[in-house]
Design an enzyme around this catalytic site. Structure first.
Site, PDB file in Angstrom:
ATOM      1  CD  GLU A   1      15.527  -0.405  -0.083  1.00 51.27           C
ATOM      2  OE1 GLU A   1      15.090  -1.557  -0.229  1.00 51.27           O
ATOM      3  OE2 GLU A   1      15.818   0.074   1.028  1.00 51.27           O
TER       4      GLU A   1
ATOM      5  N   GLY B   1      16.834 -10.998   4.251  1.00 53.87           N
ATOM      6  CA  GLY B   1      15.951 -11.785   3.397  1.00 53.87           C
ATOM      7  C   GLY B   1      14.722 -12.327   4.074  1.00 53.87           C
TER       8      GLY B   1
ATOM      9  CG  ASP C   1      10.509  -1.307   4.573  1.00 53.60           C
ATOM     10  OD1 ASP C   1       9.353  -1.538   4.957  1.00 53.60           O
ATOM     11  OD2 ASP C   1      11.059  -1.944   3.652  1.00 53.60           O
TER      12      ASP C   1
ATOM     13  CB  SER D   1      12.952  -3.591   6.579  1.00 50.40           C
ATOM     14  OG  SER D   1      13.275  -2.562   5.670  1.00 50.40           O
ATOM     15  CB  SER D   2      18.330  -6.554   6.786  1.00 52.42           C
ATOM     16  OG  SER D   2      18.192  -6.970   5.431  1.00 52.42           O
TER      17      SER D   2
ATOM     18  CB  THR E   1      -0.921   0.033   1.230  1.00 50.43           C
ATOM     19  OG1 THR E   1      -0.135  -0.232   2.403  1.00 50.43           O
ATOM     20  CG2 THR E   1      -2.011  -1.010   1.127  1.00 50.43           C
TER      21      THR E   1
END
Length: 386
Positions: free
Chosen positions: A164, A126, A176, A130-131, A37
């Protein structure tokens, strides 16, 4: 956590031959509800978790940026003046991308100096926790301080998202980074992704003796690959066909019109986003009015929508969700971008071991690699450690 702080500072000294000037950390996040969203300008409701990424930093006088980490063998360096998305790759695109994005955001207003940076983390990679945003947020607050940029947390979230999107090449939204930077203990961050208005909402998990159990399937995923991008493209196509700026502008009452105007696949993508936005609003309202024991059905409906309409689940995630519910979880859903990663289960504390045992057994029975399960608590966002 103390060990992670010490390990980060010791590793910094071993790599760079001197002491760090400061130590910062930022958490990973789990998204309680509101999947896909965010880039549709809708609503999300994540919270910061008690797994953190640490960033030790010290200034340099030669204009070089050097980065190293506990999860990569090599240290990399580049002149600050040469930072550009096309020159960044691999894991270093996350921290160096933040440095580039911060320079772009401040446009010469910050006291930019070179730096040595070391990153250490216990946020699983993974798993949909949200590393990447934990790295971006830890580096963002560290550089904001080092460069005396004076940016607020919401602006730093946009810095992380820019890094990102442009440096890493993942077309993610701002959820995130917002969770990692704005989180508080036993509370979620209710975020309007259009206005970036954020409200901290008490979860009440501790008082209700509830645990959020993460079930990491071990199935790897990457947001920079095709599935995520394809879903985003479908959403944009649906919004355009329906004459709205973003799917945020549609309500459940608009779905009948959408069904007539769109092909089946695009309609189902749109239906997920529209109904998921409503589920976020309903979850926040339910927490306020009835408390956390009453939100399980909303989590379950979210998973069904991601599985059937958005088609981003995988058999391992479905099995984890179904088994956790059968073993006593109040609600469960996959979390994160999909195509692997983790599911979450809101579970009474006295049933956690039972749920873990059942999920392990189900994976063994189906021939899947055993999942990694662990509880998370809603925790404080990015902070200075030293």
């Amino acid at each position: 956590m103390t060990d992670l702080r010490t390990e980060t500072l010791q590793a910094f000294s071993a790599v760079y031959g001197g002491a760090a000037a400061s130590l910062w950390s930022a958490p990973g996040r789990v998204n309680l509800i509101g999947e896909h969203t965010d880039y549709n300008e809708g609503f999300v409701f994540p919270f910061a978790i008690d797994r953190r990424t640490f960033a030790a930093i010290a200034p340099r006088t030669d204009g070089m940026a050097r980065v190293a980490s506990s999860f990569a063998d090599e240290a990399l360096e580049i002149p600050l003046a040469d930072l550009a998305p096309e020159r960044l790759s691999g894991w270093s695109a996350y921290p160096l991308g933040v440095a580039w994005a911060l320079r772009e955001t401040t446009r010469g207003r910050a006291a930019e100096t070179g730096f040595d940076l070391f990153i250490h983390s216990d946020v699983p990679v993974g798993a949909g926790l949200s590393s990447s945003a934990a790295i971006e947020s830890a580096v963002a607050v560290a550089l904001d301080d080092l460069w005396d940029a004076g940016l607020d947390r919401r602006t730093l979230a946009r810095v992380g998202q820019l890094a990102e999107n442009k440096a890493v090449g993942a077309p993610t939204g701002i959820m995130d980074q917002s969770a990692s930077l704005l989180g508080e203990a036993d509370a979620g961050v209710f975020l309007d992704c259009r206005t970036l208005d954020a409200e901290v909402i008490p979860l009440g998990f501790d008082a209700a003796d509830l645990v959020l159990l993460v079930m990491d399937t071990g199935v790897s995923h990457s947001h920079a690959t095709g599935g995520y991008s394809a879903r985003r493209a479908s959403c944009e196509a649906g919004a355009k066909a329906l004459g709205v700026e973003a799917l945020r502008d549609l309500g459940v009452e608009d779905l009948a019109r959408a069904r007539e105007a769109l092909d089946d696949e695009t309609f189902r993508r749109v239906r997920h986003v529209v109904t998921e936005d409503q589920r976020v609003l309903d979850t926040v309202r339910t927490l306020r009015e009835s408390g956390p024991l009453a939100i399980g059905d909303l989590l379950d409906a979210s998973h069904r929508s991601m599985r059937d309409d958005f088609e981003i689940s995988v058999p391992e995630l479905d099995l984890a969700v179904e088994t956790a519910l059968s073993a006593g979880a109040l609600g469960a859903r996959m979390t994160g971008g999909g195509f692997g990663g983790a599911a979450i289960a809101l579970t009474p504390r006295d049933l956690v071991s039972r749920v873990e045992f059942a999920v392990d057994g189900a994976f063994l029975e189906h021939g899947y690699t055993a999942p990694t399960t662990f509880p998370v608590r809603a925790s404080e966002g990015a902070r200075r450690e030293q």
